[in-house]
Design a protein around this motif. Structure first.
Motif, PDB file in Angstrom:
ATOM      1  N   ASP A  20       0.852  -1.191   0.000  1.00  0.00           N
ATOM      2  CA  ASP A  20       0.000   0.000   0.000  1.00  0.00           C
ATOM      3  C   ASP A  20       0.891   1.246   0.000  1.00  0.00           C
ATOM      4  O   ASP A  20       1.564   1.528   0.990  1.00  0.00           O
ATOM      5  CB  ASP A  20      -0.893  -0.030   1.241  1.00  0.00           C
ATOM      6  CG  ASP A  20      -1.791   1.189   1.373  1.00  0.00           C
ATOM      7  OD1 ASP A  20      -1.663   2.137   0.572  1.00  0.00           O
ATOM      8  OD2 ASP A  20      -2.623   1.190   2.292  1.00  0.00           O
ATOM      9  N   PRO A  21       0.913   2.010  -1.096  1.00  0.00           N
ATOM     10  CA  PRO A  21       1.801   3.177  -1.169  1.00  0.00           C
ATOM     11  C   PRO A  21       1.532   4.215  -0.079  1.00  0.00           C
ATOM     12  O   PRO A  21       2.463   4.832   0.434  1.00  0.00           O
ATOM     13  CB  PRO A  21       1.541   3.772  -2.550  1.00  0.00           C
ATOM     14  CG  PRO A  21       0.699   2.808  -3.289  1.00  0.00           C
ATOM     15  CD  PRO A  21       0.162   1.806  -2.321  1.00  0.00           C
ATOM     16  N   THR A  22       0.267   4.383   0.286  1.00  0.00           N
ATOM     17  CA  THR A  22      -0.054   5.355   1.335  1.00  0.00           C
ATOM     18  C   THR A  22       0.484   4.883   2.676  1.00  0.00           C
ATOM     19  O   THR A  22       1.068   5.666   3.431  1.00  0.00           O
ATOM     20  CB  THR A  22      -1.581   5.591   1.415  1.00  0.00           C
ATOM     21  OG1 THR A  22      -2.044   6.006   0.127  1.00  0.00           O
ATOM     22  CG2 THR A  22      -1.923   6.650   2.439  1.00  0.00           C
ATOM     23  N   ALA A  23       0.309   3.603   2.974  1.00  0.00           N
ATOM     24  CA  ALA A  23       0.833   3.056   4.230  1.00  0.00           C
ATOM     25  C   ALA A  23       2.350   3.189   4.276  1.00  0.00           C
ATOM     26  O   ALA A  23       2.925   3.515   5.319  1.00  0.00           O
ATOM     27  CB  ALA A  23       0.410   1.602   4.397  1.00  0.00           C
ATOM     28  N   CYS A  24       3.012   2.968   3.155  1.00  0.00           N
ATOM     29  CA  CYS A  24       4.468   3.099   3.092  1.00  0.00           C
ATOM     30  C   CYS A  24       4.906   4.544   3.299  1.00  0.00           C
ATOM     31  O   CYS A  24       5.903   4.808   3.970  1.00  0.00           O
ATOM     32  CB  CYS A  24       5.004   2.565   1.769  1.00  0.00           C
ATOM     33  SG  CYS A  24       4.912   0.775   1.663  1.00  0.00           S
ATOM     34  N   GLY A  77      14.600  -2.265   6.459  1.00  0.00           N
ATOM     35  CA  GLY A  77      14.696  -1.846   5.065  1.00  0.00           C
ATOM     36  C   GLY A  77      13.359  -1.415   4.485  1.00  0.00           C
ATOM     37  O   GLY A  77      13.247  -1.192   3.285  1.00  0.00           O
ATOM     38  N   ALA A  78      12.348  -1.311   5.342  1.00  0.00           N
ATOM     39  CA  ALA A  78      11.033  -0.865   4.881  1.00  0.00           C
ATOM     40  C   ALA A  78      11.100   0.568   4.357  1.00  0.00           C
ATOM     41  O   ALA A  78      10.330   0.963   3.483  1.00  0.00           O
ATOM     42  CB  ALA A  78       9.996  -0.982   5.991  1.00  0.00           C
ATOM     43  N   VAL A  79      12.007   1.340   4.910  1.00  0.00           N
ATOM     44  CA  VAL A  79      12.296   2.679   4.391  1.00  0.00           C
ATOM     45  C   VAL A  79      13.799   2.737   4.141  1.00  0.00           C
ATOM     46  O   VAL A  79      14.578   2.067   4.803  1.00  0.00           O
ATOM     47  CB  VAL A  79      11.848   3.821   5.343  1.00  0.00           C
ATOM     48  CG1 VAL A  79      10.354   3.805   5.543  1.00  0.00           C
ATOM     49  CG2 VAL A  79      12.557   3.739   6.661  1.00  0.00           C
ATOM     50  N   ALA A  80      14.186   3.534   3.181  1.00  0.00           N
ATOM     51  CA  ALA A  80      15.604   3.659   2.849  1.00  0.00           C
ATOM     52  C   ALA A  80      16.046   5.098   3.042  1.00  0.00           C
ATOM     53  O   ALA A  80      15.323   6.031   2.710  1.00  0.00           O
ATOM     54  CB  ALA A  80      15.832   3.228   1.397  1.00  0.00           C
ATOM     55  N   GLY A  81      17.214   5.242   3.598  1.00  0.00           N
ATOM     56  CA  GLY A  81      17.772   6.573   3.810  1.00  0.00           C
ATOM     57  C   GLY A  81      18.609   7.010   2.623  1.00  0.00           C
ATOM     58  O   GLY A  81      18.824   6.232   1.684  1.00  0.00           O
ATOM     59  N   PRO A  82      19.094   8.217   2.656  1.00  0.00           N
ATOM     60  CA  PRO A  82      19.959   8.684   1.575  1.00  0.00           C
ATOM     61  C   PRO A  82      21.265   7.907   1.568  1.00  0.00           C
ATOM     62  O   PRO A  82      21.716   7.406   2.594  1.00  0.00           O
ATOM     63  CB  PRO A  82      20.179  10.160   1.929  1.00  0.00           C
ATOM     64  CG  PRO A  82      19.914  10.256   3.393  1.00  0.00           C
ATOM     65  CD  PRO A  82      18.901   9.185   3.714  1.00  0.00           C
ATOM     66  N   ALA A  83      21.866   7.815   0.422  1.00  0.00           N
ATOM     67  CA  ALA A  83      23.152   7.120   0.289  1.00  0.00           C
ATOM     68  C   ALA A  83      24.210   7.879   1.091  1.00  0.00           C
ATOM     69  O   ALA A  83      24.242   9.099   1.101  1.00  0.00           O
ATOM     70  CB  ALA A  83      23.558   7.038  -1.177  1.00  0.00           C
TER      71      ALA A  83
END
Length: 86
Positions: A20-24, A77-83
């Motif tokens: 779900d894009p909104t949930a993400c 890894g559900a969200v990714a930070g900047p490199a």
């Protein structure tokens, strides 16, 4: 003795949230410390919808604490930070 059930329902619940894009988007904003009001304004959702999505993530991950949920989002890894450049 009966065999122990594996945590399949939990995994399926997490997969549904990730689909779900909104949930993400809500989880990503939680991960950076945004309040429900900020999330509501950023994503143009009602406060009720944000609260429901936060509760759904907490239930799916079996994490009650918002800060712990944010930590889980980064660690899993559900969200990714900047490199990061080294």
């Amino acid at each position: 003795k009966a065999a122990r059930k594996t945590p399949v329902p939990k995994m399926r619940a997490i997969q549904r949230r990730r689909a779900d894009p909104t949930a993400c988007a809500v989880l990503a904003l939680i991960a950076i410390g945004a309040s429900n009001r900020t999330i509501s304004e950023e994503l143009e959702l009602t406060i009720h919808t944000v609260k429901c999505l936060v509760a759904a993530w907490k239930k799916a991950t079996e994490i009650d604490d918002r800060a712990a949920l944010a930590a889980w989002a980064w660690a899993s890894g559900a969200v990714a930070g900047p490199a990061v450049q080294q």
